[in-house]
Design an enzyme around this catalytic site. Structure first.
Site, short mmCIF file in Angstrom:
data_model
loop_
_atom_site.label_atom_id
_atom_site.label_comp_id
_atom_site.label_asym_id
_atom_site.label_seq_id
_atom_site.Cartn_x
_atom_site.Cartn_y
_atom_site.Cartn_z
N GLN A 154 -4.35 -1.52 10.13
CA GLN A 154 -4.26 -2.82 9.48
C GLN A 154 -4.83 -3.91 10.38
O GLN A 154 -4.52 -3.99 11.57
CB GLN A 154 -2.79 -3.12 9.12
N ASP A 211 -10.70 2.99 4.82
CA ASP A 211 -10.99 1.55 4.71
C ASP A 211 -12.49 1.29 4.58
O ASP A 211 -12.90 0.19 4.19
CB ASP A 211 -10.49 0.83 5.98
N LYS A 248 0.84 -1.20 0.00
CA LYS A 248 0.00 0.00 0.00
C LYS A 248 0.88 1.26 0.00
O LYS A 248 0.62 2.21 -0.74
CB LYS A 248 -0.93 0.00 1.23
N1 GUN Z 1 -6.60 -6.81 6.51
C1 GUN Z 1 -6.94 -7.53 5.40
N2 GUN Z 1 -7.49 -6.74 4.48
C2 GUN Z 1 -7.51 -5.49 5.00
C3 GUN Z 1 -7.95 -4.22 4.51
O1 GUN Z 1 -8.48 -4.08 3.40
N3 GUN Z 1 -7.77 -3.17 5.34
C4 GUN Z 1 -7.22 -3.30 6.57
N4 GUN Z 1 -7.10 -2.21 7.33
N5 GUN Z 1 -6.80 -4.45 7.05
C5 GUN Z 1 -6.95 -5.53 6.26
#
Ligand code: GUN
Length: 306
Positions: free
Chosen positions: A96, A119, A52
């Site tokens: 996350q 998110d 990311k």
């Molecule tokens: N863990 C797995 N997928 C995601 C996501 O799209 N966002 C976040 N914050 N954590 C994750």
């Protein structure tokens, strides 16, 4: 033989849009910035976060990483989020998941300012998604929607079956696909579903989001269906450099022979998740810049008319 859906290629187009919008913001003196909060050392989370951050940099955006130990107290994590909520140079906040045990996910997600919830996990964002209000859509489900649209896979009146009821993928997908403008008929299967094959074999679009490698066999798929594999499973592979290989939830080879479309893992849905995140971050920064300009305009007007 199925057409292989190239998620990377679609993601490149979206990242380009994010880059253009970022450049326009920079001309206004604003650099979009995402704060990434990572608690613990989950190897998959570390690699997602790195991907990311790399994509953000590629689009000209900034990211700031906040690494906390696995044993961090919930109150400390909430303190970090509160400080980021108040920081005007931070436009988006991403915590996350999964969080270390002992930390309440709902409490932490609810602490993020919905205006920075790129998110789309905050209850206010979820409420807006369900009710059709303005707010951030969760990146993976939104990415799946865009992939279907870009590939020209018909959804109007289509039977969609989703495997998996997670808050991040299955549940929001069911909601988005049943919107009037998408107009699919959705069945959500989960671990309590008896004989899921009864449903999946009727699906025009089958979406696997259960996190179980090999879950979808060719016998579960209708001839010509679109198969979207959201699963990202790490399978031990001592022969490979990393010691593992990625596999989705779909038995790829045999299913590809029967389906009309299929997404590979990696290179299907994954790149779309990252691309949609970039769009949400740039949107958050645009909203903040517009609000700041409107505030400045209102203050100037107040001075003029005083
Ligand atoms: N863990 C797995 N997928 C995601 C996501 O799209 N966002 C976040 N914050 N954590 C994750």
């Amino acid at each position: 033989m199925a057409k292989i859906i190239d998620g990377k290629a679609v993601a490149v187009k979206i990242r380009e849009e994010a880059r253009t919008r970022t450049a326009a913001l920079q001309a206004r003196g604003v650099r979009p910035c995402l704060a990434v909060v990572l608690a613990g050392e989950d190897p998959a989370s570390l690699s997602y976060v790195a991907a990311k951050e790399k994509a953000l940099a590629g689009a000209g955006m900034a990211s700031r990483e906040f690494r906390l130990p696995a044993g961090v107290a919930e109150a400390e994590l909430l303190g970090v989020i509160n400080a980021l909520n108040a920081d005007e140079t931070v436009h988006g906040i991403l915590v996350q998941l999964p969080l270390p045990s002992g930390i309440r996910e709902k409490t932490v997600i609810s602490a993020v300012d919905p205006a920075k919830d790129v998110d789309g996990f905050h209850p206010v964002s979820v409420g807006n998604m369900v009710l059709g209000g303005k707010g951030f859509l969760p990146c993976t489900p939104h990415g799946v929607l865009v992939l279907l649209r870009e590939e020209g896979i018909p959804t109007d009146g289509a039977r969609v079956v989703i495997l998996g009821r997670s808050n991040i993928v299955g549940k929001p997908l069911a909601c988005l696909l049943s919107r009037r403008e998408v107009n699919a008929t959705v069945t959500l299967c989960h671990t309590g579903t008896r004989n899921p094959g009864l449903y999946t074999r009727e699906a025009d679009i089958l979406i696997a989001a259960a996190g179980r490698p090999g879950l979808v066999s060719a016998g579960m798929v209708k001839e010509g269906a679109a198969v979207i594999d959201v699963g990202v499973n790490r399978l031990a592979d001592p022969g490979s450099k990393k010691g593992y290989r990625l596999s989705g939830d779909v038995d790829y080879g045999p299913v590809a022979e029967k389906a009309g479309w299929i997404t590979p893992v990696p290179g299907g849905v994954g790149p779309m998740t990252v691309a949609m995140l970039l769009l949400n971050v740039v949107q958050a920064a645009e909203d903040a810049a517009n609000a700041a300009d409107a505030g400045a305009g209102a203050r100037a007007a107040a001075v003029r008319y005083d």
